[in-house]
Enzyme design. Structure first.
Site, mmCIF file in Angstrom:
data_model
loop_
_atom_site.group_PDB
_atom_site.id
_atom_site.type_symbol
_atom_site.label_atom_id
_atom_site.label_comp_id
_atom_site.label_asym_id
_atom_site.label_seq_id
_atom_site.Cartn_x
_atom_site.Cartn_y
_atom_site.Cartn_z
ATOM 1 C CD GLU A 125 -1.715 -2.411 1.616
ATOM 2 O OE1 GLU A 125 -0.525 -2.624 1.932
ATOM 3 O OE2 GLU A 125 -2.606 -3.269 1.729
ATOM 4 C CG PHE A 181 -10.209 -9.298 11.385
ATOM 5 C CD1 PHE A 181 -8.974 -9.699 11.896
ATOM 6 C CD2 PHE A 181 -10.410 -9.370 10.017
ATOM 7 C CE1 PHE A 181 -7.986 -10.159 11.063
ATOM 8 C CE2 PHE A 181 -9.418 -9.846 9.176
ATOM 9 C CZ PHE A 181 -8.200 -10.235 9.697
ATOM 10 C CD GLN A 182 -7.621 -7.117 7.866
ATOM 11 O OE1 GLN A 182 -8.463 -6.856 7.013
ATOM 12 N NE2 GLN A 182 -6.466 -7.706 7.567
ATOM 13 C CE LYS A 233 -17.336 -6.202 3.498
ATOM 14 N NZ LYS A 233 -16.646 -7.472 3.809
ATOM 15 C CG MET A 278 22.997 11.148 2.249
ATOM 16 S SD MET A 278 24.184 12.276 1.472
ATOM 17 C CE MET A 278 23.263 12.833 0.042
HETATM 18 C C1 LIG Z 1 12.795 5.057 4.798
HETATM 19 C C2 LIG Z 1 14.116 5.677 5.094
HETATM 20 N N1 LIG Z 1 14.949 5.103 6.007
HETATM 21 C C3 LIG Z 1 16.152 5.658 6.260
HETATM 22 C C4 LIG Z 1 16.562 6.793 5.627
HETATM 23 C C5 LIG Z 1 17.926 7.405 5.932
HETATM 24 N N2 LIG Z 1 18.773 7.365 4.734
HETATM 25 C C6 LIG Z 1 18.919 8.435 3.912
HETATM 26 S S1 LIG Z 1 19.888 8.102 2.595
HETATM 27 C C7 LIG Z 1 20.168 6.515 3.119
HETATM 28 C C8 LIG Z 1 21.040 5.596 2.336
HETATM 29 C C9 LIG Z 1 20.521 5.310 0.981
HETATM 30 O O1 LIG Z 1 21.354 4.345 0.383
HETATM 31 P P1 LIG Z 1 21.254 4.027 -1.158
HETATM 32 O O2 LIG Z 1 19.838 3.825 -1.534
HETATM 33 O O3 LIG Z 1 22.176 2.920 -1.482
HETATM 34 O O4 LIG Z 1 21.697 5.375 -1.826
HETATM 35 P P2 LIG Z 1 23.157 6.047 -1.920
HETATM 36 O O5 LIG Z 1 23.203 7.111 -0.870
HETATM 37 O O6 LIG Z 1 24.162 4.983 -1.699
HETATM 38 O O7 LIG Z 1 23.197 6.621 -3.284
HETATM 39 C C10 LIG Z 1 19.500 6.280 4.324
HETATM 40 C C11 LIG Z 1 19.572 5.022 5.073
HETATM 41 C C12 LIG Z 1 15.653 7.360 4.699
HETATM 42 N N3 LIG Z 1 15.928 8.491 4.043
HETATM 43 N N4 LIG Z 1 14.457 6.774 4.435
#
Ligand SMILES: Cc1ncc(C[n+]2csc(CCOP(=O)(O)OP(=O)(O)O)c2C)c(N)n1
Ligand SMILES: [Mg+2]
Lengths: 171, 606
Positions: free
Chosen positions: B69, B131-132, B181, B505
């Site tokens: 979803e 439920f749900q 529902k 990042m």
């Molecule tokens: C749902 C979610 N969880 C954690 C983060 C924190 N976060 C930001 S960038 C990142 C790493 C992303 O890694 P990747 O997709 O390999 O991209 P890269 O930076 O290596 O290009 C994380 C964990 C986020 N932005 N969103």
């Protein structure tokens, strides 16, 4: 921004809302979610025919934050109008308290005397207790409650503030 | 549409049913058709079975079955952003509804019009822990612009009409409608869109002439002006971008953009300085710091843009136009606040600009300003070093540049979504966007897992376009199940993974702020993305060195079906330039070896 502007002031935020489910939750959720504090809260329908309610919230914040609160509340879908009333906007703010005092003898007589001076009405009495009803500004209620404390103050129920602008100005 | 003609669209009920009375579910679908809905992104379940049954018996509206979803909301967001229409989502109660929360908040922070319908247990069961059952309106209240729990059959039609109005008008956003529902099964009256929608909801879209005049007066007197544009321009429709281009042309002012506003100005325009903010260009940030009149249009002084607030654009006269009055003076005190739709603001600025006399002093000063900007440009802050030897390791920036060049060469209309991380910033920096509504990224919430479902939504909306998800290997795994949706609908989506085997990042911040202690940021145990693609009935490709890059990109672009391209890139590359947290725009890191400048205060910031 001057430091004067940045010091927090007490304010009543009066909010005219559509009387629909969730409207109050939206307003108070906004306060908690954005870290604004609520010192008191009142809400009641004020115009049944037009489905409108009024929420009064007492808060303390800097003028800048008060401006933000107003803007954030105003953009909520069920909100019609918002007034922010601080010491600078002439307004009347009143609150009601029900104060239960359990006392006998000398202290009972003292409590009644003080209640008279404050124009607090005994709305319930038993051999050992009174319930006083008192309306006024919050500091008057505070003073009365303080005086009742040594005389057998047992329980307090307060409504929180209802406020309205002075003069012909309307929200 | 009258009731009789609509009835003919619906296949008949089970034998014996009264076809002159619509069920709540049929009323819902009829309102959707009236609202111009063509596609619903959804996932079925017990509480929405009556709605799915009504969907089965009509063919005006198409349903796209996602695999989660959350993905339905991101797909609807991308559909909305790339078409200007409202995106529509349908999910079941309980877990179906709670799974949408991330998507709804994503749409909220990026101001994307989405209407999400969630199933709910029957009205008599509400509050019994059935439920749900979930308190869906309670859970989603801070994640939506508005939401409804419908309690009476006669409210279905007016509330659903109103939901669309609220989602698309003013500052757009997500609206959720919770549908018990029993109301969908039972009869419900149809009604047209109410003439007076919600009584207390009156967004202001027309700016005041007086404030426009004050703004333009300041612009006429500017020596070092700068437009700082944002996602509000995209939301205001392609006409707003067209008007912006005219305004930039007429005034001769430089223009920078936020992440969300990319595409409103052509990337290659000589007056466009590129993106500003944390990973913005040197010239954009220096211009923001040094300008004397800053004109913010549909942007909101986000912390990714401003950096250290007390050093943000010091001394400039600030003009801020936004459709949401609460944005004005929220972060930065401005000198002129304008409330209104970005398109109208720009059009009125153009009119005002034409009819006020020119300041004779300005041209000379502007030449100086442009000279200064062009000096800053020489820094080439987006520059990177790519070894061209066939065996050399691929730099992610180079991969994006080549992808951009080869995509342009196809001549196809191109939509790019991204996940979140370094690759997202590199895509923003190196994939030049020339048109609005082509750039689909999660800005405000920064949701990893946005890009793949967003590509689904964009490809559904534009079946003949080239749709690319520029992805990171970690983010892609967050909604990887959508490869199944892509397979089912034969969507020729291209997933371009810049695989650095790190949450890059996160790794970069750990390198700069935590002495290279790479705590939990290594992408261990990755799948074989080529085989993964194949197992989802798509094509898998891999490039491991420079010699393979162009071939893989060309093959990916030429393939008529879905492709996952695993581009193995340098693991240690950092995204520059960078304004470290807590620093000002003129304290940018332009490359490695400058990280000792990050303050202790900065380490506390996100
Ligand atoms: C749902 C979610 N969880 C954690 C983060 C924190 N976060 C930001 S960038 C990142 C790493 C992303 O890694 P990747 O997709 O390999 O991209 P890269 O930076 O290596 O290009 C994380 C964990 C986020 N932005 N969103
Ligand atoms: Mg990565």
């Amino acid at each position: 921004m001057t430091t004067q502007q940045e010091s927090p002031v007490s304010a009543v935020i009066s909010i005219q809302v559509e009387n629909e489910s969730g409207a109050l939750a939206r307003v108070i959720g906004l306060f908690s979610g954005r870290g604004y504090n609520i010192e008191s809260l009142t809400v009641a329908a004020v115009d049944e025919s037009r489905h409108q309610s009024r929420i009064n919230i007492v808060t303390t914040a800097t003028p800048h934050v008060l401006g933000q609160i107003r803007a954030q509340v105003e953009r909520l879908v069920p909100v019609y109008r918002v007034a922010v009333m601080t010491g600078r906007e002439p307004h009347v703010a009143r609150e009601m308290a029900l104060v239960k005092v359990i006392a006998s003898g000398e202290r009972r007589a003292d409590a009644l005397r003080i209640a008279q001076a404050f124009r607090a009405h005994p709305v319930d009495a038993s051999a050992t207790s009174f319930v006083f009803e008192l309306t006024g500004a919050s500091d008057k209620l505070d003073a009365f409650i303080d005086l009742m404390r040594p005389l057998g103050l047992a329980e307090v129920s307060r409504t929180g503030i209802a406020a309205i602008a002075r003069g012909a100005a309307i929200l | 549409m009258n009731t009789a003609s609509h009835q003919t669209d619906l296949k008949p009920h089970a034998a014996g049913a009264d076809t002159s009375v619509l069920s709540g579910a049929e009323v819902l679908l009829r309102v959707l058709a009236e609202q111009g809905v063509e596609v619903i992104f959804g996932y079925p379940g017990g509480a929405v079975l009556p709605i799915y049954d009504a969907i089965f018996r009509q063919d005006a509206i198409r349903h796209v079955l996602v695999r989660h979803e959350q993905a339905a909301v991101h797909a609807a967001e991308a559909y909305a952003r790339s078409t200007g229409k409202v995106g529509v989502v349908l999910v079941t109660s309980g877990p179906g509804a709670t799974n949408t929360v991330t998507g709804l908040l994503d749409a909220m922070l990026d101001s994307i019009p989405v209407v999400c319908f969630s199933g709910q247990v029957g009205v008599p069961l509400i509050g019994t822990d059935a439920f749900q059952e979930a308190d869906t309106t309670g859970i989603t209240r801070p994640a939506t612009k508005y939401n409804y729990l419908i309690r009476r059959a006669e409210d279905v039609a007016p509330c659903v009409h109103e939901a669309f109005h609220i989602a698309r008008s003013g500052r757009p956003g997500p609206v959720l409608v919770d549908l018990p529902k029993n109301l969908m099964v039972g009869p419900a009256p149809y009604s047209d869109a109410p003439r007076a929608p919600h009584p207390s909801y009156r967004p202001q879209t027309e700016p005041g002439r007086d404030v426009i005049a004050r703004a333009v007066a300041a612009m006429k007197g500017a020596r070092r002006p700068l437009f700082y544009t944002g996602g509000g321009i995209i939301n205001a429709g392609p006409e707003a971008s067209a008007a912006l281009r005219k305004l930039v042309e007429k005034t001769g002012f430089p223009c920078t953009s936020t992440l969300m506003g990319l595409g409103s100005m052509p990337a290659g325009d000589r007056r466009f300085l590129g993106m500003l903010g944390m990973h913005g260009t040197y010239e954009a940030n220096m211009a923001t710091h040094g300008c004397d009149v800053l004109i913010a249009l549909g942007s909101r002084f986000d912390d990714r843009v401003t950096g250290r607030l007390d050093a943000f654009s010091p001394g400039s006269f600030k003009i801020h136009a936004d459709i949401d009055p609460s944005q004005i003076n929220k972060i930065v005190q401005v000198d002129v606040g304008i409330v209104g739709d970005a398109r109208r603001v720009i059009e009125m600025m153009l009119e005002e600009w034409e009819c006020t006399p020119a300041n004779t002093r300005q041209p000379i000063d502007m030449a100086q300003w442009w000279h200064q900007i062009n000096e800053w440009r020489k820094t080439d802050s987006l520059g990177f070093v790519q070894d061209r030897a066939p065996g050399a390791i691929i730099r992610p920036q180079y991969a994006i540049r080549r992808l951009h060049e080869l995509a342009i060469a196809t001549g196809r209309d191109t939509y790019v979504s991204t996940e979140v991380g370094q690759h997202q910033m590199w895509a923003a920096q190196h994939f030049g966007f020339d048109k609005p509504n082509r750039w689909l990224t999660s800005g405000g919430l920064g949701t990893m897992g946005y890009g793949l479902p967003a590509a689904v939504g964009a490809q559904i909306a534009h079946p003949d376009a080239l749709v690319i998800d520029i992805a990171g290997e970690a983010s892609t795994l967050m909604n990887i199940q959508e490869l199944s949706t892509i397979a089912q609908y034969r969507l020729p989506v291209k997933v371009f993974i810049l695989n650095n085997q790190y949450m890059g990042m996160v790794r970069q911040w750990q390198e700069l702020l935590h002495e290279s202690r790479y705590s939990e940021s290594y992408s261990a145990a990755l799948p074989d993305f080529v085989k993964l693609a194949e197992s989802f009935h798509g094509k898998g490709l891999r490039a491991t060195c420079m010699g393979e890059l162009d071939g893989v990109i060309a093959e990916m672009l030429a393939h008529p079906g879905p492709v996952v391209a695993d581009i193995c890139v340098a693991q240690d590359e950092n995204c520059y330039p960078m304004i470290p947290s807590g620093a000002a725009h003129n304290q940018m890191l332009l490359g490695p070896g400058q990280d000792d400048e990050i303050s202790a205060e900065g380490r506390m910031l996100v």
